[in-house]
Design a protein around this motif. Structure first.
Motif, mmCIF file in Angstrom:
data_model
loop_
_atom_site.group_PDB
_atom_site.id
_atom_site.type_symbol
_atom_site.label_atom_id
_atom_site.label_comp_id
_atom_site.label_asym_id
_atom_site.label_seq_id
_atom_site.Cartn_x
_atom_site.Cartn_y
_atom_site.Cartn_z
ATOM 1 N N ILE A 1 2.031 -12.128 2.032
ATOM 2 C CA ILE A 1 2.075 -11.584 0.675
ATOM 3 C C ILE A 1 1.574 -10.148 0.675
ATOM 4 C CG2 ILE A 1 1.124 -11.795 -1.656
ATOM 5 C CD1 ILE A 1 0.939 -14.865 -1.051
ATOM 6 N N ALA A 2 0.462 -9.903 1.385
ATOM 7 C CA ALA A 2 -0.103 -8.554 1.445
ATOM 8 C C ALA A 2 0.851 -7.584 2.138
ATOM 9 C CB ALA A 2 -1.446 -8.586 2.165
ATOM 10 N N ALA A 3 1.491 -8.048 3.217
ATOM 11 C CA ALA A 3 2.428 -7.185 3.930
ATOM 12 C C ALA A 3 3.621 -6.820 3.050
ATOM 13 C CB ALA A 3 2.898 -7.874 5.209
ATOM 14 N N SER A 4 4.126 -7.794 2.313
ATOM 15 C CA SER A 4 5.251 -7.524 1.413
ATOM 16 C C SER A 4 4.838 -6.586 0.286
ATOM 17 C CB SER A 4 5.776 -8.839 0.828
ATOM 18 O OG SER A 4 6.275 -9.678 1.848
ATOM 19 N N LEU A 5 3.617 -6.779 -0.217
ATOM 20 C CA LEU A 5 3.116 -5.931 -1.293
ATOM 21 C C LEU A 5 2.951 -4.488 -0.803
ATOM 22 C CD1 LEU A 5 2.059 -5.598 -4.169
ATOM 23 C CD2 LEU A 5 -0.169 -6.451 -3.386
ATOM 24 N N ALA A 6 2.474 -4.331 0.422
ATOM 25 C CA ALA A 6 2.306 -2.992 0.994
ATOM 26 C C ALA A 6 3.651 -2.273 1.059
ATOM 27 C CB ALA A 6 1.679 -3.075 2.380
ATOM 28 N N ASN B 1 5.810 1.364 -1.723
ATOM 29 C CA ASN B 1 6.604 2.570 -1.494
ATOM 30 C C ASN B 1 7.629 2.830 -2.596
ATOM 31 O OD1 ASN B 1 5.458 3.421 1.020
ATOM 32 N ND2 ASN B 1 6.494 1.714 1.996
ATOM 33 N N THR B 2 8.020 1.786 -3.300
ATOM 34 C CA THR B 2 9.012 1.975 -4.363
ATOM 35 C C THR B 2 8.445 2.741 -5.546
ATOM 36 O OG1 THR B 2 8.506 -0.123 -5.485
ATOM 37 C CG2 THR B 2 10.148 -0.183 -3.705
ATOM 38 N N ILE B 3 7.117 2.784 -5.670
ATOM 39 C CA ILE B 3 6.504 3.530 -6.772
ATOM 40 C C ILE B 3 6.877 5.005 -6.664
ATOM 41 C CG2 ILE B 3 4.317 4.279 -7.795
ATOM 42 C CD1 ILE B 3 3.141 1.571 -6.959
ATOM 43 N N LEU B 4 6.769 5.558 -5.467
ATOM 44 C CA LEU B 4 7.122 6.957 -5.272
ATOM 45 C C LEU B 4 8.632 7.156 -5.351
ATOM 46 C CD1 LEU B 4 4.730 7.978 -2.352
ATOM 47 C CD2 LEU B 4 4.343 8.124 -4.810
ATOM 48 N N ALA B 5 9.383 6.206 -4.784
ATOM 49 C CA ALA B 5 10.833 6.375 -4.703
ATOM 50 C C ALA B 5 11.539 6.137 -6.029
ATOM 51 C CB ALA B 5 11.400 5.416 -3.656
ATOM 52 N N TYR C 1 -0.937 10.173 -12.082
ATOM 53 C CA TYR C 1 -1.889 9.191 -11.541
ATOM 54 C C TYR C 1 -1.878 7.922 -12.388
ATOM 55 C CZ TYR C 1 -6.423 7.039 -10.496
ATOM 56 O OH TYR C 1 -7.420 6.149 -10.185
ATOM 57 N N ALA C 2 -1.890 8.089 -13.708
ATOM 58 C CA ALA C 2 -1.887 6.932 -14.604
ATOM 59 C C ALA C 2 -0.624 6.095 -14.414
ATOM 60 C CB ALA C 2 -2.010 7.389 -16.060
ATOM 61 N N ARG D 1 1.948 1.088 -12.330
ATOM 62 C CA ARG D 1 2.939 0.404 -11.492
ATOM 63 C C ARG D 1 2.272 -0.440 -10.418
ATOM 64 N NH1 ARG D 1 6.349 -1.600 -12.842
ATOM 65 N NH2 ARG D 1 7.537 -1.546 -10.884
ATOM 66 N N MET D 2 1.188 0.046 -9.836
ATOM 67 C CA MET D 2 0.464 -0.750 -8.848
ATOM 68 C C MET D 2 -0.040 -2.051 -9.465
ATOM 69 S SD MET D 2 -1.777 2.112 -6.797
ATOM 70 C CE MET D 2 -2.509 0.902 -5.682
ATOM 71 N N GLN D 3 -0.601 -1.939 -10.671
ATOM 72 C CA GLN D 3 -1.129 -3.128 -11.333
ATOM 73 C C GLN D 3 -0.012 -4.120 -11.640
ATOM 74 O OE1 GLN D 3 -4.657 -3.750 -12.155
ATOM 75 N NE2 GLN D 3 -3.560 -5.705 -12.016
ATOM 76 N N ARG D 4 1.144 -3.620 -12.104
ATOM 77 C CA ARG D 4 2.265 -4.513 -12.410
ATOM 78 C C ARG D 4 2.781 -5.212 -11.156
ATOM 79 N NH1 ARG D 4 4.901 -4.357 -17.279
ATOM 80 N NH2 ARG D 4 4.134 -2.843 -18.807
ATOM 81 N N LEU D 5 2.825 -4.492 -10.042
ATOM 82 C CA LEU D 5 3.262 -5.115 -8.791
ATOM 83 C C LEU D 5 2.283 -6.199 -8.357
ATOM 84 C CD1 LEU D 5 4.561 -2.059 -6.725
ATOM 85 C CD2 LEU D 5 5.921 -3.948 -7.643
ATOM 86 N N CYS D 6 0.993 -5.903 -8.465
ATOM 87 C CA CYS D 6 -0.010 -6.909 -8.099
ATOM 88 C C CYS D 6 0.107 -8.149 -8.990
ATOM 89 C CB CYS D 6 -1.417 -6.313 -8.202
ATOM 90 S SG CYS D 6 -1.804 -5.088 -6.937
#
Length: 388
Positions: free
Chosen positions: A211-216, A220-224, A267-268, A273-278
């Motif tokens: 799960i952690a590997a997939s999340l990592a 990358n999609t956040i930037l892309a 930054y916000a 997006r990080m929080q939504r992915l988590c």
């Protein structure tokens, strides 16, 4: 090159100080030996006031000029080292295992001491120079702690200037980036709580590692796909920790990394997006995922007018041909930004002959820049507090 005479005469002393500091590096908030040397040197030079223990291991010195002016110019140097094993093979390599001055803060401290020596001997200025030797710049919050303890209430400054060495292979060049010069930064930790099992029966698990590997990878999609293409943002996953045995599917995993940015709204957006992915991964895999974020550096913004003043002071020392006017912003970070949020000022970089990157175990600071940096620091005080 117009090294100030007092500093030129002290070149050997500056090299000796630098080599001693380099051989005895100390991690942030443990710089007791370093700060003791700094305080002793300042007293021996005739600094009017020397205050120790500020911000833990910080030192602040005051030098009064010949005139009776009330204006104050701050000069700041950082003192801490990094948790790195040195591989430079220098004769004065680190004697402290696992600790190295891989960012040149030993050089910055030496430069400010050289400036202090000159200012004390000449006092050719009208006002007060405030010499700030800061602990714990490397992500540990040294500047913020000094501010919290009332740095500028106890030692007010009208302007403040900082400096960093730059292993560019271009000796004695000086550059200043006006406005947003260095990125803000946050560190993050993501904790995945799954369910462990025997490796022979992974179907019994909720595999935290996978799960952690997939999340990592998904980060990358956040930037892309989320950050506008014209904006600058860096999101790097730099750690993944999970498991301790060949035949056990781990029940927990931890990701860690950093975000770098120049605009608070970017930054916000990245954080959202990080929080939504988590949250989404937690639902999809029926596990618990916690995101912990902490801001460690603000965006460093140089005042345009004072950047010009810094450039003019540097020009007096290195000459116009060695000034880089169009220095571009960098995604590295620096907690001098916290001081610049309170007091206007500027931050410059001084190029040297080295080409090995900062934070590298083989980094070597070119000692030839010690009198250059010291002279620029002293000169900006003399210019900004010119008598009459």
């Amino acid at each position: 090159m117009n090294i100030l005479p007092t500093i030129d005469a002290a070149k050997d002393e500056l090299v000796a100080i630098f080599e001693d500091l380099h051989a005895h590096p100390e991690i942030g908030f443990t710089e007791t030996r370093t700060s003791a040397i700094v305080a002793d040197k300042l007293k021996s030079y005739g600094v009017d006031e020397v205050h120790t223990g500020f911000g833990g291991t910080g030192v602040v010195g005051l030098v009064h000029g010949k005139g009776g002016g009330t204006r104050r110019i701050g000069l700041r140097a950082d003192m801490d080292a990094l948790p790195i094993d040195e591989t430079s093979n220098l004769a004065y390599s680190s004697k402290n295992e696992g600790v190295m001055h891989a960012c040149g803060h030993d050089g910055h401290t030496t430069m400010l001491l050289g400036a202090a020596k000159h200012l004390c001997e000449t006092r050719d200025f009208d006002g007060t120079a405030v010499l700030i030797f800061q602990p714990a710049e490397e992500g540990l919050g040294g500047a913020r702690r000094m501010l919290e303890e009332g740095l500028f209430e106890q030692f007010p400054c009208d302007e403040i200037y900082g400096m960093h060495n730059w292993p560019s292979g271009q000796p004695h060049t000086v550059g200043v980036c006006k406005g947003e010069a260095m990125a803000g930064a946050a560190f993050f930790d993501i904790h995945v709580q799954g369910k462990g099992s025997h490796a022979a029966r992974p179907s019994d698990s909720k595999d935290a590692l996978m799960i952690a590997a997939s999340l990592a990878a998904e980060m990358n999609t956040i930037l892309a796909r989320n950050i506008p293409a014209q904006e600058v943002c860096v999101l790097s996953v730099t750690q993944l920790h999970a498991g301790a045995a060949y035949n056990v599917v781990p029940d927990t995993a931890t990701l860690a990394g950093t975000i770098r940015y120049f605009k608070d709204e970017i930054y916000a957006l990245a954080v959202e997006r990080m929080q939504r992915l988590c949250d989404g991964f937690a639902v999809a895999h029926d596990v618990e995922i916690q995101l912990d974020l902490r801001n460690v550096f603000d965006v460093l913004r140089n005042d345009a007018t004072l950047s010009d003043a810094y450039i003019e002071a540097a020009t007096d020392i290195v000459g116009r041909d060695n000034i880089i006017q169009d220095l571009q912003p960098v995604t590295g970070s620096e907690d001098f930004s916290d001081m610049l949020k309170v007091v206007p000022g500027a931050y410059c970089v001084v190029g040297h002959a080295g080409t090995t990157a900062l934070h590298n175990p083989g980094f070597v600071l070119d000692k030839a820049i010690l009198p250059v940096g010291a002279s620029i620091m002293a000169r900006v005080v003399e210019r900004r507090l010119a008598q009459g």
